[in-house]
Design a protein around this motif. Structure first.
Motif, PDB file in Angstrom:
ATOM      1  N   VAL A   1     -11.090 -20.791  20.006  1.00 15.80           N
ATOM      2  CA  VAL A   1     -12.078 -19.358  19.673  1.00 15.80           C
ATOM      3  C   VAL A   1     -12.024 -18.309  20.791  1.00 15.80           C
ATOM      4  O   VAL A   1     -11.901 -17.389  20.459  1.00 15.80           O
TER       5      VAL A   1
ATOM      6  N   LEU B   1     -18.090 -25.205  20.851  1.00 20.07           N
ATOM      7  CA  LEU B   1     -17.216 -23.896  21.654  1.00 20.07           C
ATOM      8  C   LEU B   1     -17.503 -24.222  23.230  1.00 20.07           C
ATOM      9  O   LEU B   1     -18.671 -24.637  23.768  1.00 20.07           O
TER      10      LEU B   1
ATOM     11  N   LEU C   1     -29.288 -18.805  18.491  1.00 21.24           N
ATOM     12  CA  LEU C   1     -29.311 -20.290  17.963  1.00 21.24           C
ATOM     13  C   LEU C   1     -30.542 -21.192  18.254  1.00 21.24           C
ATOM     14  O   LEU C   1     -30.932 -22.036  17.584  1.00 21.24           O
TER      15      LEU C   1
ATOM     16  N   MET D   1     -25.920 -26.833   9.244  1.00 23.94           N
ATOM     17  CA  MET D   1     -24.943 -26.145   9.979  1.00 23.94           C
ATOM     18  C   MET D   1     -24.953 -24.623   9.314  1.00 23.94           C
ATOM     19  O   MET D   1     -24.903 -23.614   9.979  1.00 23.94           O
TER      20      MET D   1
ATOM     21  N   TYR E   1     -11.776 -27.636  19.653  1.00 27.40           N
ATOM     22  CA  TYR E   1     -11.261 -26.541  19.893  1.00 27.40           C
ATOM     23  C   TYR E   1     -10.507 -26.325  21.085  1.00 27.40           C
ATOM     24  O   TYR E   1      -9.879 -25.537  21.228  1.00 27.40           O
TER      25      TYR E   1
ATOM     26  N   ASP F   1     -23.364 -26.748  20.261  1.00 32.42           N
ATOM     27  CA  ASP F   1     -23.654 -27.174  18.845  1.00 32.42           C
ATOM     28  C   ASP F   1     -22.569 -26.951  17.916  1.00 32.42           C
ATOM     29  O   ASP F   1     -22.212 -27.670  17.248  1.00 32.42           O
ATOM     30  N   TRP F   2     -21.735 -25.882  18.271  1.00 39.15           N
ATOM     31  CA  TRP F   2     -20.639 -25.376  17.392  1.00 39.15           C
ATOM     32  C   TRP F   2     -19.264 -25.897  18.190  1.00 39.15           C
ATOM     33  O   TRP F   2     -18.292 -25.535  17.664  1.00 39.15           O
TER      34      TRP F   2
ATOM     35  N   PHE G   1     -17.873 -16.198  12.118  1.00 37.42           N
ATOM     36  CA  PHE G   1     -17.144 -17.415  12.570  1.00 37.42           C
ATOM     37  C   PHE G   1     -17.875 -18.538  12.299  1.00 37.42           C
ATOM     38  O   PHE G   1     -17.631 -19.580  11.809  1.00 37.42           O
ATOM     39  N   PHE G   2     -19.380 -18.682  12.510  1.00 32.58           N
ATOM     40  CA  PHE G   2     -20.080 -19.488  12.119  1.00 32.58           C
ATOM     41  C   PHE G   2     -20.096 -20.008  10.841  1.00 32.58           C
ATOM     42  O   PHE G   2     -20.349 -21.140  10.232  1.00 32.58           O
TER      43      PHE G   2
ATOM     44  N   TRP H   1     -16.169 -24.756   5.940  1.00 35.03           N
ATOM     45  CA  TRP H   1     -14.823 -25.410   5.791  1.00 35.03           C
ATOM     46  C   TRP H   1     -15.217 -26.894   5.397  1.00 35.03           C
ATOM     47  O   TRP H   1     -16.083 -27.755   6.083  1.00 35.03           O
ATOM     48  N   ASN H   2     -14.259 -27.300   4.651  1.00 34.69           N
ATOM     49  CA  ASN H   2     -14.457 -28.663   4.011  1.00 34.69           C
ATOM     50  C   ASN H   2     -15.762 -28.946   3.173  1.00 34.69           C
ATOM     51  O   ASN H   2     -16.077 -30.096   3.484  1.00 34.69           O
TER      52      ASN H   2
ATOM     53  N   VAL I   1     -11.871 -29.009  12.551  1.00 30.43           N
ATOM     54  CA  VAL I   1     -12.375 -30.004  11.498  1.00 30.43           C
ATOM     55  C   VAL I   1     -11.345 -31.116  11.431  1.00 30.43           C
ATOM     56  O   VAL I   1     -11.729 -32.444  11.464  1.00 30.43           O
TER      57      VAL I   1
ATOM     58  N   TRP J   1     -20.265 -23.476  26.328  1.00 25.43           N
ATOM     59  CA  TRP J   1     -20.522 -22.174  25.650  1.00 25.43           C
ATOM     60  C   TRP J   1     -21.483 -22.207  24.517  1.00 25.43           C
ATOM     61  O   TRP J   1     -22.733 -22.177  24.791  1.00 25.43           O
ATOM     62  N   VAL J   2     -21.104 -22.527  23.584  1.00 20.95           N
ATOM     63  CA  VAL J   2     -22.127 -22.743  22.342  1.00 20.95           C
ATOM     64  C   VAL J   2     -21.779 -24.178  21.789  1.00 20.95           C
ATOM     65  O   VAL J   2     -20.999 -24.609  21.211  1.00 20.95           O
TER      66      VAL J   2
ATOM     67  N   SER K   1     -16.966 -21.358   9.611  1.00 18.38           N
ATOM     68  CA  SER K   1     -16.677 -22.917  10.046  1.00 18.38           C
ATOM     69  C   SER K   1     -17.545 -23.776   9.356  1.00 18.38           C
ATOM     70  O   SER K   1     -17.323 -24.896   9.282  1.00 18.38           O
TER      71      SER K   1
ATOM     72  N   ILE L   1     -10.538 -22.965  12.577  1.00 18.14           N
ATOM     73  CA  ILE L   1     -11.595 -23.583  12.108  1.00 18.14           C
ATOM     74  C   ILE L   1     -11.030 -25.007  11.618  1.00 18.14           C
ATOM     75  O   ILE L   1     -11.543 -26.058  11.882  1.00 18.14           O
TER      76      ILE L   1
ATOM     77  N   PRO M   1     -24.318 -16.093  21.945  1.00 15.66           N
ATOM     78  CA  PRO M   1     -25.076 -16.626  20.818  1.00 15.66           C
ATOM     79  C   PRO M   1     -26.224 -17.538  20.949  1.00 15.66           C
ATOM     80  O   PRO M   1     -27.023 -17.781  20.030  1.00 15.66           O
ATOM     81  N   ASN M   2     -26.217 -18.307  22.046  1.00 16.85           N
ATOM     82  CA  ASN M   2     -27.323 -19.117  22.360  1.00 16.85           C
ATOM     83  C   ASN M   2     -28.658 -18.833  22.094  1.00 16.85           C
ATOM     84  O   ASN M   2     -29.420 -19.638  21.326  1.00 16.85           O
TER      85      ASN M   2
END
Lengths: 469, 517
Positions: free
Chosen positions: B134, B74, A465, A312, B191, B71-72, A384-385, A391-392, B186, B68-69, A388, B182, A461-462
């Protein structure tokens, strides 16, 4: 071995060869150059796009083609295309040097493309040298400029030191781990307690890449080189070497498990890099210097995606790198169009841009807001990507610092917009500063195209990606 | 809940954006203004579709969900419930009002002004209808740039500084919000706000998240002591800017508390409630006192707005139905009255050329209708019975006394101060000597058109707020209910709070703590 796998590199090499031939055959080849080079570069982007799905391992496992390498190759060739159309008419470059200038630029882009695919320490080093060395001659190619000479010496000197340190680190890695292939190295222990020499070596080796990235503490050259080099050269140096460096760093990112010393050091440096870059940029008056410091801070953001150490994170950093190409070129595009006779542009020169050329002012505003990371631009999505993904992963503090930095960065990027839109210089509108002077319709529309892409990828953004995965 | 229907919210968000395109072909500012006006009215037409809102349920309605997205994680997720419906309505209502009020006051760059305004409205509707965190953040920050431009390009003399302060302050406040979002993903796995509302988070986590969110929202409201950007921004902005800042954007903060603060971090909200209540009471009193000391008409309204928004936040953090009801009503009503007051101040400015009180004296004799409208909105402003603000403020005070006598006792002087600082300039404006209003024109038709609907709304909402309450009650009851039940659960589990609370609840209490057999 299938030769088709290497199409992007071969095409770029072909371009290099053609430039070489032309540079030898005719001295006044500038007019000719204009006719074919932009088209060839555009074709290069298409070739790279066509080979996005290539997969393979060549040259006894030293050269890997996968989604990461192909995506970054496309980004490099796209950046090269933008650099060509941006620089083809630059005023401070003598006509007879034009061929050589683009020869070196194309050679450096070729080196960066190879860099994206190398998965073995020696070949990484060679590709890095190829990309760096061919950049060194570009910097002083600015007519009668002492600053440019100074910048080139600085660039070469710091670059030389960085690569030497990298080579030294390489020797440590080799001594400690007895392997140079990343695939093998990946499964070896990288803790300080187990093998301090290897960790030390890795850090030193990475410094060669960090130099390309203008990453703290290898950042000293960036503002000076940006300021000294020609506007168009600075645009190239600001963007493409970073893309290559990120591609290689992402190869290393599986090493960077949370809690390892290397990871912590890189995370710490990333935090320092973004904070230092932003704070120093607050005071700048020269737009290129400002962008130089902004580059230092963006190196920090890119590193956040790398230290995440996950697929990721790689995807996030790749997206960020791509949007970085777009947003930086958007800003440099306006800068190059606006600077008179190739001189450096001061903030106060932007006053009244809104009246002179509303289109360029809009491009600058979108580019600046993307650099801040405000929605709805690709800069926001990238940030943002990256955040995120990190994180962690053991460095939440870094994510917090990165997010807080946006508030610092806003001021100086907003300054670009402020000067372009809201400041008045008291002078009445002069017809001599009409829009036709600062760029033809064609020039403005390329800028608008970049701005449109920034907004488009900020909302959807697809497509980017999907290219990566 | 989810049935195929017309994507009304997307339509509301896109219409102003698409409406910008024809500006490209327009040459005269007259054509631009008319198109802007027509479009702002046209924006209300699809808004009528929202009347199909089903009362009596706390569910989200008009939900639109598009990947939307993926994989992430969204999602393009929009929807409104009783809480957000009126915020969307308020935005739609204020939109044409802003266009009319800037009819003559905006002279240069007319096209750009309306483009900024349109983008702003679109982003505001997005904020109030986004159900994906988001997406919410995206719209939240997208508001900044058009607002900055509104202030910096068409504002008063100190516009540059005011605009800069506004954008730096608000972005600094909300920069960390992205981190909170974010972290929610997690911890909570999504979201989507509806999904997150059903999760429960550890108390420690909630505390951090609440502090980050509260910072962003408190700056936006603004709440004492984060208000220092406000007088400048409200005072220097053009009329339409002041209206939209005070009437709609201030509500973003309060809405944030209602949509995210209370439902997602209920325990932390309860834990920090005393602090927030103290801050809001400070806003009420401090804002009132400062408003009393101003001589600039717009600054008076700005500081009064600080006080009113203090009431709103106070109502939210009382955690009883009266308080929250009052807060939501007050949010809507404050938009109407403060917007109108700013509009009247703008109309006066077009005649006097100054916002200073000493330049607007003796209006009662020369422009009586004007004075009448001003007086009417002033009475609404300090919550005179029969006007809309009375309902909200009364409910908030009732809630305050219900919770704690002292909170109520401290808030009441704020209401008194409001009457004082509103009547002082009004008296001067009506009967002040020597009159400066000689030769001014009284209300012209355009001003009538803009103010009469607002005045009617003030009376309608003041005299018959039942419909309003019917719409918002289910959502609010659901929220308060969830707050109480979940709060009690965590109180059982979390030892930290047990130790601090006075009434000693046994550890093995039978209140249904998690994991008890």
């Amino acid at each position: 071995m299938n030769i088709m796998l290497l199409m992007p590199e071969l095409f770029q090499l072909l371009m290099v060869a053609a430039l070489f031939v032309q540079s030898i055959l005719q001295k006044e080849g500038a007019a000719q150059l204009k006719k074919w080079l932009p088209w060839a570069a555009a074709l290069g982007v298409i070739v790279c796009y066509g080979s996005l799905a290539q997969n393979g391992l060549l040259f006894s496992g030293t050269y890997r083609l996968d989604n990461l390498s192909q995506f970054f190759k496309m980004t490099v060739s796209f950046g090269f295309f933008l650099a060509v159309i941006n620089g083809i008419n630059q005023p401070l470059l003598e006509k007879e040097k034009k061929c050589d200038y683009f020869l070196f630029m194309a050679l450096s882009a070729w080196g960066l493309m190879i860099l994206c695919s190398t998965v073995e320490l020696i070949s990484i080093y060679l590709a890095l040298e190829l990309a760096s060395f061919s950049l060194f001659p570009l910097v002083p190619l600015r007519t009668k400029s002492g600053r440019a000479a100074e910048a080139s010496v600085k660039y070469m000197f710091i670059g030389g030191v960085a690569t030497t340190v990298g080579l030294f680190g390489f020797s440590y890695i080799l001594a400690a781990q007895h392997a140079t292939n990343l695939q093998q190295l990946m499964h070896m222990p990288w803790t300080w307690s187990h093998s301090p020499m290897a960790v030390m070596g890795l850090i030193l080796f990475l410094s060669g890449l960090l130099f390309k990235l203008a990453f703290f503490p290898f950042h000293f050259w960036a503002p000076d080189v940006y300021e000294g080099a020609g506007n168009e050269t600075a645009a190239y140096i600001a963007v493409l070497p970073k893309v290559g460096a990120v591609a290689v760093l992402l190869r290393f990112s599986p090493f960077l498990k949370p809690g390892l010393e290397v990871t912590t050091i890189l995370a710490l440096l990333a935090a320092v890099s973004m904070t230092y870059g932003n704070l120093a940029a607050l005071l700048q008056k020269d737009v290129k210097r400002l962008l130089g410091y902004s580059a230092i801070s963006h190196a920090g953001y890119l590193m956040v995606g790398v230290v995440a150490g996950t697929p990721m994170g790689a995807e996030a950093a790749a997206f960020y790198a791509f949007s970085y190409v777009l947003m930086n070129f958007a800003c440099f595009w306006v800068l190059c169009r606006e600077s008179k006779d190739g001189k450096n542009l001061m903030l106060k020169d932007l006053i009244g841009l809104w009246e002179r050329s509303p289109g360029l002012a809009f491009v600058l505003a979108v580019g600046a807001m993307a650099l801040v990371g405000l929605p709805p631009t690709a800069g926001f999505m990238g940030k943002f990507f990256v955040l995120s993904a990190a994180w962690n992963r053991g460095c939440n503090w870094l994510v917090v610092i990165a997010a807080a930095n946006v508030a610092i960065a806003l001021f100086y990027y907003l300054n670009l917009v402020r000067y372009a839109y809201t400041k008045a210089d008291g002078k009445p509108f002069e017809p001599s500063r009409s829009p036709t002077e600062s760029g033809s319709v064609w020039m403005v529309s390329v800028g608008l195209f970049l701005a449109a892409l920034l907004i488009l990828f900020g909302i959807l953004p697809n497509p980017i990606l999907r290219m990566f995965s | 809940m989810i049935e195929p229907h017309f994507p009304i919210l997307t339509c509301l968000i896109l219409l102003p954006l698409l409406g910008c395109v024809p500006f490209w072909f327009m040459k005269t500012s007259r054509a631009i203004r008319w198109w802007a006006f027509v479009l702002s009215l046209a924006e209300m037409m699809p808004g009528l579709y929202l009347l199909r809102f089903e009362m009596g349920t706390a569910d989200f309605q008009f939900v639109e969900s598009v990947p939307w997205v993926t994989d992430w994680g969204l999602q393009y997720l929009l929807g409104v419930d009783g809480i957000s419906l009126f915020m969307v309505a308020l935005t739609l209502l204020i939109f044409p009002f802003c266009v009319i009020c800037s009819w003559t006051s905006i002279k240069g760059r007319v096209k750009e002004f309306h483009v900024s305004l349109f983008i702003l409205v679109s982003a505001l509707i997005g904020v109030f209808s986004a159900l994906d965190l988001v997406l919410f953040y995206l719209f939240w920050e997208a508001v900044l740039i058009p607002t900055y431009l509104l202030i910096a390009l068409w504002g008063g003399n100190g516009r540059d500084q005011a605009a800069l302060k506004f954008i730096l302050y608000t972005l600094a406040g909300s920069a960390l919000l992205l981190v909170a979002i974010i972290a929610f993903r997690v911890e909570g796995g999504s979201y989507a706000i509806p999904t997150l509302m059903s999760r429960s988070f550890s108390f420690r986590f909630q505390q951090w998240m609440f502090v980050i969110m509260a910072l962003a929202f408190a700056v936006k409201v603004p709440l004492f002591p984060f208000h220092s950007w406000m007088p400048g921004a409200y005072g220097e902005a053009p009329v339409a800017g002041s209206i939209i800042l005070s009437a709609v954007m201030a509500k973003m903060g309060a809405y944030g508390f209602l949509r995210l603060g209370l439902p997602l971090t209920p325990d932390a909200a309860q834990y920090f409630a005393p602090l927030l209540i103290a801050m809001s009471i400070c806003s009420i009193l401090y804002g009132g006192l400062l408003a009393f000391a101003q001589s600039d008409l717009k600054k008076i309204i700005a500081y009064s707005s600080l006080g009113h928004m203090g009431f709103v936040v106070l109502g939210i953090f009382l955690f009883n139905l009266n308080g929250v009801q009052g807060a939501l009503i007050q949010m809507f009503n404050h938009g109407i009255t403060t917007g109108s007051l700013f509009a009247v101040a703008g109309f006066l400015y077009s005649r006097s050329g100054s916002h200073n009180l000493s330049r607007t004296l003796g209006l009662g004799k020369f422009v009586p209708v004007f004075m009448g409208f001003w007086g009417f909105f002033v009475f609404a402003g300090f919550a005179f019975p029969g006007t809309n603000n009375f309902v909200g403020e009364f409910l908030i005070l009732a809630g305050a006394f219900e919770r704690n006598l002292w909170i109520g006792a401290l808030a009441v002087p704020g209401a008194l101060l409001a009457a004082a600082y509103m009547l002082r300039p009004t008296q001067k404006m009506a009967w002040g000597e020597p009159a400066t209003a000689t030769g001014w024109r009284d209300m012209i038709p355009r001003e009538w058109v803009s103010l009469v609907p607002m005045a009617l709304l003030v009376l309608y909402l003041g005299l018959a707020p039942t419909l309003f309450l019917k719409v918002i009650n289910p959502s609010l009851k659901h929220m308060i209910g969830a707050l109480e039940s979940r709060g009690a659960m965590t109180l059982m589990v979390d030892k930290n709070i047990l130790r601090t609370s006075n009434n000693r609840v046994p550890f093995d209490g039978n209140a249904g703590g998690g994991g008890h057999p």
